[in-house]
Design a protein around this motif. Structure first.
Motif, PDB file in Angstrom:
ATOM      1  N   PHE A  58       6.871  -0.738 -12.855  1.00 27.04           N
ATOM      2  CA  PHE A  58       7.683  -0.312 -11.705  1.00 27.04           C
ATOM      3  C   PHE A  58       6.996   0.801 -10.928  1.00 27.04           C
ATOM      4  O   PHE A  58       6.841   0.721  -9.707  1.00 27.04           O
ATOM      5  CB  PHE A  58       9.057   0.167 -12.177  1.00 27.04           C
ATOM      6  CG  PHE A  58       9.902   0.720 -11.055  1.00 27.04           C
ATOM      7  CD1 PHE A  58      10.566  -0.139 -10.187  1.00 27.04           C
ATOM      8  CD2 PHE A  58      10.005   2.086 -10.850  1.00 27.04           C
ATOM      9  CE1 PHE A  58      11.334   0.360  -9.138  1.00 27.04           C
ATOM     10  CE2 PHE A  58      10.765   2.595  -9.807  1.00 27.04           C
ATOM     11  CZ  PHE A  58      11.429   1.724  -8.951  1.00 27.04           C
ATOM     12  N   VAL A  59       6.568   1.839 -11.625  1.00 28.99           N
ATOM     13  CA  VAL A  59       5.998   3.018 -10.952  1.00 28.99           C
ATOM     14  C   VAL A  59       4.744   2.640 -10.160  1.00 28.99           C
ATOM     15  O   VAL A  59       4.619   2.953  -8.965  1.00 28.99           O
ATOM     16  CB  VAL A  59       5.677   4.121 -11.976  1.00 28.99           C
ATOM     17  CG1 VAL A  59       4.938   5.275 -11.304  1.00 28.99           C
ATOM     18  CG2 VAL A  59       6.959   4.631 -12.632  1.00 28.99           C
ATOM     19  N   LEU A  60       3.803   1.961 -10.808  1.00 30.02           N
ATOM     20  CA  LEU A  60       2.544   1.619 -10.142  1.00 30.02           C
ATOM     21  C   LEU A  60       2.763   0.606  -9.013  1.00 30.02           C
ATOM     22  O   LEU A  60       2.163   0.719  -7.943  1.00 30.02           O
ATOM     23  CB  LEU A  60       1.558   1.060 -11.164  1.00 30.02           C
ATOM     24  CG  LEU A  60       1.083   2.034 -12.248  1.00 30.02           C
ATOM     25  CD1 LEU A  60       0.198   1.316 -13.258  1.00 30.02           C
ATOM     26  CD2 LEU A  60       0.341   3.217 -11.639  1.00 30.02           C
ATOM     27  N   THR A  61       3.629  -0.371  -9.251  1.00 26.03           N
ATOM     28  CA  THR A  61       3.855  -1.396  -8.237  1.00 26.03           C
ATOM     29  C   THR A  61       4.506  -0.810  -6.989  1.00 26.03           C
ATOM     30  O   THR A  61       4.108  -1.132  -5.863  1.00 26.03           O
ATOM     31  CB  THR A  61       4.730  -2.533  -8.793  1.00 26.03           C
ATOM     32  OG1 THR A  61       4.065  -3.134  -9.902  1.00 26.03           O
ATOM     33  CG2 THR A  61       5.000  -3.587  -7.732  1.00 26.03           C
ATOM     34  N   VAL A  62       5.490   0.050  -7.167  1.00 26.96           N
ATOM     35  CA  VAL A  62       6.174   0.636  -6.019  1.00 26.96           C
ATOM     36  C   VAL A  62       5.213   1.511  -5.205  1.00 26.96           C
ATOM     37  O   VAL A  62       5.225   1.467  -3.970  1.00 26.96           O
ATOM     38  CB  VAL A  62       7.406   1.448  -6.472  1.00 26.96           C
ATOM     39  CG1 VAL A  62       7.944   2.310  -5.333  1.00 26.96           C
ATOM     40  CG2 VAL A  62       8.494   0.499  -6.956  1.00 26.96           C
ATOM     41  N   ILE A  63       4.359   2.260  -5.877  1.00 35.18           N
ATOM     42  CA  ILE A  63       3.400   3.104  -5.164  1.00 35.18           C
ATOM     43  C   ILE A  63       2.417   2.254  -4.363  1.00 35.18           C
ATOM     44  O   ILE A  63       2.209   2.469  -3.163  1.00 35.18           O
ATOM     45  CB  ILE A  63       2.642   4.011  -6.150  1.00 35.18           C
ATOM     46  CG1 ILE A  63       3.596   5.053  -6.752  1.00 35.18           C
ATOM     47  CG2 ILE A  63       1.472   4.708  -5.447  1.00 35.18           C
ATOM     48  CD1 ILE A  63       2.981   5.877  -7.864  1.00 35.18           C
ATOM     49  N   VAL A  64       1.821   1.271  -5.029  1.00 33.46           N
ATOM     50  CA  VAL A  64       0.822   0.438  -4.359  1.00 33.46           C
ATOM     51  C   VAL A  64       1.461  -0.431  -3.286  1.00 33.46           C
ATOM     52  O   VAL A  64       0.951  -0.540  -2.164  1.00 33.46           O
ATOM     53  CB  VAL A  64       0.071  -0.439  -5.389  1.00 33.46           C
ATOM     54  CG1 VAL A  64      -0.861  -1.413  -4.678  1.00 33.46           C
ATOM     55  CG2 VAL A  64      -0.715   0.435  -6.355  1.00 33.46           C
ATOM     56  N   ALA A  65       2.586  -1.057  -3.616  1.00 31.68           N
ATOM     57  CA  ALA A  65       3.245  -1.938  -2.647  1.00 31.68           C
ATOM     58  C   ALA A  65       3.751  -1.155  -1.441  1.00 31.68           C
ATOM     59  O   ALA A  65       3.725  -1.657  -0.313  1.00 31.68           O
ATOM     60  CB  ALA A  65       4.397  -2.679  -3.320  1.00 31.68           C
TER      61      ALA A  65
END
Length: 277
Positions: free
Chosen positions: A176-183
């Protein structure tokens, strides 16, 4: 060394546990997987291209990704606190996640049908509003990993050894954390490429540019933290003494986060992840 093998290797038993633990995610993931027959047929019949690829390739990629995503969540749901998935509040939330998944697939499939872009399509106010709404749905469907990760992390009765317990919970939270930042950064751009390709060289199947920065690389890695960390924990369980298992998971999480960060920073700088030789 200790045994970190996930339980129920038998296919029939695994399928039964998927539907027992999280029937909505399991059923939706299975139906999306079966729907690949339709889009694969469409791709075989419809030879139109958009930006150099068959118009149906993108829906197919998303169907595969969301099938794997939902079935993984259904698999991990067995380690949620007892009775959680039967609560009305949880069922409502799970239904909203599934609605978001279906909305994303309808949006992407509809764009393919019309031979136009789904992502970054802000050519008129209506499409701009739809793009923003789909971004909100993407956050909603990804939030299921954060929800499960925290719930499993806090559940002391999973029956898992500490390293595997940590790897599943941490992998879900990191997804969740990495995906939200990158997305989030990806959505703020006018496209997924940083730079102007000349030859159109791409990584086979994945389609990543080999000429310029491609933000999809970091996004791809980020969304698979929930798979990578449990695998890392199982490998550590085979190669290392049990007392080092938890530390090995934290090291794997750090290295994986570094991989996402480096691939993300490199793309923003215009560098391809796998350059042309």
């Amino acid at each position: 060394m200790t045994d970190l093998t996930l339980p129920n290797p038998n296919l029939t038993e695994t399928r039964r546990h998927l539907f027992d633990a999280e029937p909505l995610f399991a059923a939706t993931g299975t139906l999306i997987g079966l729907s690949l027959a339709v889009t694969l047929t469409a791709m075989a019949i419809d030879t139109r291209e958009f930006l150099g690829e068959n118009v149906w390739l993108k829906p197919i990629k998303f169907q595969i990704a969301l099938t794997l995503y939902l079935l993984t969540l259904a698999f991990f749901a067995r380690w949620l606190p007892s009775g959680m998935t039967a609560r009305p509040g949880y069922r409502l939330y799970a239904g909203m996640v599934v609605f978001a998944v279906i909305a994303e697939l309808v949006w992407i499939g509809g764009a393919a049908m019309y031979g136009t872009a789904s992502h970054f399509n802000v050519s008129n106010p209506f499409l701009q509003s739809i793009y923003g709404l789909m971004g909100a749905f993407a956050v909603l469907l990804t939030s299921a990993t954060l929800f499960q990760g925290i719930a499993i992390w806090r559940n002391a009765r999973t029956g898992l050894v500490p390293a595997l317990h940590l790897s599943i919970a941490l992998g879900l939270v990191l997804t969740f954390v990495l995906t939200v930042i990158v997305a989030g950064a990806l959505a703020s751009q006018s496209g997924h490429l940083i730079g102007t390709p000349v030859t159109g060289a791409r990584v086979p199947v994945l389609g990543w540019s080999r000429e310029v920065g491609d933000l999809r690389v970091a996004h791809f890695f980020a969304t698979h933290a929930l798979h990578v960390l449990p695998v890392a924990a199982m490998i550590a369980g085979v190669l290392l003494p049990q007392r080092w298992g938890v530390s090995a998971v934290w090291v794997a999480a750090f290295l994986f986060t570094a991989l996402v960060t480096v691939s993300f920073a490199g793309a923003l700088a215009g560098h391809p992840f796998i350059p042309e030789l």
